[in-house]
Design an enzyme around this catalytic site. Structure first.
Site, PDB file in Angstrom:
ATOM      1  N   SER A  14      -4.169   5.480  -1.020  1.00 36.67           N
ATOM      2  CA  SER A  14      -4.182   4.306  -1.873  1.00 36.67           C
ATOM      3  C   SER A  14      -4.250   3.136  -1.410  1.00 36.67           C
ATOM      4  O   SER A  14      -4.984   1.851  -1.950  1.00 36.67           O
ATOM      5  CB  SER A  14      -2.833   4.283  -2.783  1.00 36.67           C
ATOM      6  OG  SER A  14      -1.751   4.487  -1.676  1.00 36.67           O
ATOM      7  N   TYR A  45      -0.279   3.666  -6.009  1.00 35.68           N
ATOM      8  CA  TYR A  45      -0.548   4.856  -7.023  1.00 35.68           C
ATOM      9  C   TYR A  45       0.846   5.370  -7.209  1.00 35.68           C
ATOM     10  O   TYR A  45       0.875   6.090  -8.320  1.00 35.68           O
ATOM     11  CB  TYR A  45      -1.287   6.125  -6.190  1.00 35.68           C
ATOM     12  CG  TYR A  45      -2.851   5.987  -5.926  1.00 35.68           C
ATOM     13  CD1 TYR A  45      -3.478   4.801  -6.281  1.00 35.68           C
ATOM     14  CD2 TYR A  45      -3.586   6.701  -5.453  1.00 35.68           C
ATOM     15  CE1 TYR A  45      -4.785   4.610  -6.014  1.00 35.68           C
ATOM     16  CE2 TYR A  45      -5.011   6.758  -5.099  1.00 35.68           C
ATOM     17  CZ  TYR A  45      -5.344   5.794  -5.620  1.00 35.68           C
ATOM     18  OH  TYR A  45      -6.872   5.662  -5.182  1.00 35.68           O
ATOM     19  N   GLY A  46       1.567   5.320  -6.399  1.00 35.11           N
ATOM     20  CA  GLY A  46       3.176   6.001  -6.655  1.00 35.11           C
ATOM     21  C   GLY A  46       3.879   5.762  -8.071  1.00 35.11           C
ATOM     22  O   GLY A  46       4.697   6.289  -8.497  1.00 35.11           O
ATOM     23  N   CYS A  76      -2.787  10.373   1.128  1.00 29.34           N
ATOM     24  CA  CYS A  76      -1.537   9.801   0.229  1.00 29.34           C
ATOM     25  C   CYS A  76      -0.864  10.916  -0.290  1.00 29.34           C
ATOM     26  O   CYS A  76      -1.286  11.877  -0.875  1.00 29.34           O
ATOM     27  CB  CYS A  76      -2.511   9.181  -0.779  1.00 29.34           C
ATOM     28  SG  CYS A  76      -1.258   8.344  -1.978  1.00 29.34           S
ATOM     29  N   ASN A  77       0.538  10.873   0.148  1.00 34.83           N
ATOM     30  CA  ASN A  77       1.551  11.903  -0.385  1.00 34.83           C
ATOM     31  C   ASN A  77       1.337  11.979  -1.927  1.00 34.83           C
ATOM     32  O   ASN A  77       1.768  13.083  -2.585  1.00 34.83           O
ATOM     33  CB  ASN A  77       2.886  11.645  -0.165  1.00 34.83           C
ATOM     34  CG  ASN A  77       3.245  11.930   1.453  1.00 34.83           C
ATOM     35  OD1 ASN A  77       3.679  12.956   1.741  1.00 34.83           O
ATOM     36  ND2 ASN A  77       2.522  11.073   2.342  1.00 34.83           N
ATOM     37  N   THR A  78       1.332  11.065  -2.815  1.00 30.43           N
ATOM     38  CA  THR A  78       1.118  10.700  -4.138  1.00 30.43           C
ATOM     39  C   THR A  78       0.182  11.616  -4.865  1.00 30.43           C
ATOM     40  O   THR A  78       0.205  12.549  -5.502  1.00 30.43           O
ATOM     41  CB  THR A  78       1.214   9.378  -4.685  1.00 30.43           C
ATOM     42  OG1 THR A  78       2.198   8.635  -4.001  1.00 30.43           O
ATOM     43  CG2 THR A  78       1.164   9.110  -6.045  1.00 30.43           C
ATOM     44  N   GLU A 155       3.972  -2.973   3.599  1.00 34.26           N
ATOM     45  CA  GLU A 155       2.580  -3.904   3.633  1.00 34.26           C
ATOM     46  C   GLU A 155       2.778  -5.217   3.825  1.00 34.26           C
ATOM     47  O   GLU A 155       1.960  -5.743   4.547  1.00 34.26           O
ATOM     48  CB  GLU A 155       2.185  -3.667   2.061  1.00 34.26           C
ATOM     49  CG  GLU A 155       1.985  -2.100   1.535  1.00 34.26           C
ATOM     50  CD  GLU A 155       0.661  -1.938   1.373  1.00 34.26           C
ATOM     51  OE1 GLU A 155      -0.368  -2.895   1.018  1.00 34.26           O
ATOM     52  OE2 GLU A 155      -0.070  -0.839   1.495  1.00 34.26           O
ATOM     53  N   CYS A 187       5.852   9.744   2.436  1.00 32.02           N
ATOM     54  CA  CYS A 187       4.907   8.858   2.115  1.00 32.02           C
ATOM     55  C   CYS A 187       4.373   7.983   3.381  1.00 32.02           C
ATOM     56  O   CYS A 187       4.819   8.225   4.376  1.00 32.02           O
ATOM     57  CB  CYS A 187       5.758   7.546   1.198  1.00 32.02           C
ATOM     58  SG  CYS A 187       4.793   6.239   1.212  1.00 32.02           S
ATOM     59  N   THR A 188       3.128   7.906   3.071  1.00 29.50           N
ATOM     60  CA  THR A 188       2.349   7.330   4.294  1.00 29.50           C
ATOM     61  C   THR A 188       2.801   5.982   4.873  1.00 29.50           C
ATOM     62  O   THR A 188       2.678   5.928   5.999  1.00 29.50           O
ATOM     63  CB  THR A 188       0.711   7.186   3.923  1.00 29.50           C
ATOM     64  OG1 THR A 188       0.767   6.229   2.834  1.00 29.50           O
ATOM     65  CG2 THR A 188      -0.036   8.440   3.599  1.00 29.50           C
ATOM     66  N   HIS A 189       3.561   5.257   4.153  1.00 33.79           N
ATOM     67  CA  HIS A 189       3.888   3.995   4.719  1.00 33.79           C
ATOM     68  C   HIS A 189       5.231   4.143   5.460  1.00 33.79           C
ATOM     69  O   HIS A 189       5.599   3.231   6.273  1.00 33.79           O
ATOM     70  CB  HIS A 189       4.327   3.090   3.456  1.00 33.79           C
ATOM     71  CG  HIS A 189       3.001   2.582   2.889  1.00 33.79           C
ATOM     72  ND1 HIS A 189       2.126   3.347   2.019  1.00 33.79           N
ATOM     73  CD2 HIS A 189       2.321   1.254   2.755  1.00 33.79           C
ATOM     74  CE1 HIS A 189       1.311   2.615   1.571  1.00 33.79           C
ATOM     75  NE2 HIS A 189       1.223   1.514   2.056  1.00 33.79           N
TER      76      HIS A 189
HETATM   77  N1  DGL Z   1       0.145   6.131  -0.005  1.00 34.78           N
HETATM   78  C1  DGL Z   1       1.218   6.337  -0.872  1.00 34.78           C
HETATM   79  C2  DGL Z   1       2.029   7.650  -0.476  1.00 34.78           C
HETATM   80  O1  DGL Z   1       1.815   8.198   0.521  1.00 34.78           O
HETATM   81  C3  DGL Z   1       2.102   5.237  -0.931  1.00 34.78           C
HETATM   82  C4  DGL Z   1       1.738   4.077  -1.530  1.00 34.78           C
HETATM   83  C5  DGL Z   1       1.344   4.309  -3.239  1.00 34.78           C
HETATM   84  O2  DGL Z   1       2.142   4.253  -3.886  1.00 34.78           O
HETATM   85  O3  DGL Z   1       0.177   4.153  -3.316  1.00 34.78           O
HETATM   86  O4  DGL Z   1       2.597   8.506  -1.351  1.00 34.78           O
END
Ligand code: DGL
Length: 269
Positions: A14, A45-46, A76-78, A155, A187-189
């Site tokens: 995302s 996206y989450g 992206c995990n989402t 971020e 989650c990637t972050h």
């Molecule tokens: N990249 C999203 C994840 O790994 C986290 C950021 C988002 O909510 O888009 O779930």
């Protein structure tokens, strides 16, 4: 059988977070070229609906395929939690990998009997990690906790200092009193908070990072399917974003561990 495949690996997220997957991948597989897409115009996206996430994910994959990639990683995990089945069904002639399976494997390999998974609301609501872990070992106790404020903090580059443990307290205070064996960063972050999380749990919890697990899994996959790049390949790293490249450039180094090079703005619609 083709022994090598020098086409790039497509990685999308995302926004910036998937760069943690790209960094782990390039560390593990330095010969692989990467095309990275961050849908920065629509992050996060989450907190979006399942329908919206699936729609965005299809557009992301279409773009990745237009770049001639050999496989696509939904970093992206989402997306992996909510849209991977739909992507695999609609692109059944392509290789689409997600990050949930590798995160699940990291949990199983850790030997943890009790694990906490943290991620976005959509990832937690999907229950994908618990289902995956229980499919492999139903005796592992799993609790899933959404930590939505961690994405904007990462971020903004706020990954240490007094605000961080205060935000952890909002979501993880109970867990701190009764720590699990392992904490999976779903989650990637979140890899940006590894040090702060270690401090918060006084080093008592094993921290498992789905980005590193994904890089390990991808390396095995490329070998098994004979599609790894030639060892002498000089890899390229191309970045594409859907909003201001300058903003992405400014923050990317923290996620990637180096400057990202040229960043091109594209339109997914
Ligand atoms: N990249 C999203 C994840 O790994 C986290 C950021 C988002 O909510 O888009 O779930």
């Amino acid at each position: 059988m083709k022994p090598f495949d020098n086409r790039p690996i497509g990685i999308f997220d995302s926004g910036l977070g998937g760069l943690t997957v790209a960094a782990a991948l390039q560390h593990k597989l330095p010969g692989e070229a990467v095309a990275y897409l961050g849908d920065t115009a629509r992050v996060p996206y989450g907190d979006k609906s399942v329908d919206a996430i699936i729609h965005f994910a299809h557009q992301d994959v279409e773009f990745m395929l237009s770049r001639g990639v050999k496989l696509v990683i939904a970093a992206c995990n989402t997306v992996s939690a909510v849209a991977l089945d739909s992507l695999k069904r609609d692109y059944s002639d392509q290789i689409i990998l997600g990050v949930i399976d590798s995160g699940v494997r990291a949990v199983i390999d850790s030997g943890a009997e009790r694990v906490a998974v943290i991620g976005t609301r959509a990832t937690v609501n999907s229950d994908a990690y618990r289902r995956g872990i229980h499919a492999a070992n139903c005796s592992i106790r799993v609790e899933s906790i959404a930590c939505p404020l961690l994405v904007p903090l990462a971020e903004e580059g706020v990954t240490s200092g007094p605000i961080v443990p205060a935000v952890f307290d909002l979501y993880l205070a109970k867990l701190r009193q009764d720590p699990p064996d392992a904490l999976l960063l779903g989650c990637t972050h979140y890899p940006l908070f590894i040090e702060a999380l270690n401090d918060y749990f006084s080093g008592k919890v094993q921290i498992l990072d789905s980005a590193t697990a994904c890089a390990r899994y991808t390396a095995e996959f490329l070998c098994e399917h004979h599609i790894a790049a030639h060892p002498g390949n000089t890899p390229s790293f191309g970045c594409f974003v859907t909003d201001l490249p300058s903003e992405f450039h400014r923050h990317a180094t923290r996620f990637l561990g180096r400057a990202p090079g040229r960043v091109e703005r594209i339109n997914l619609a």
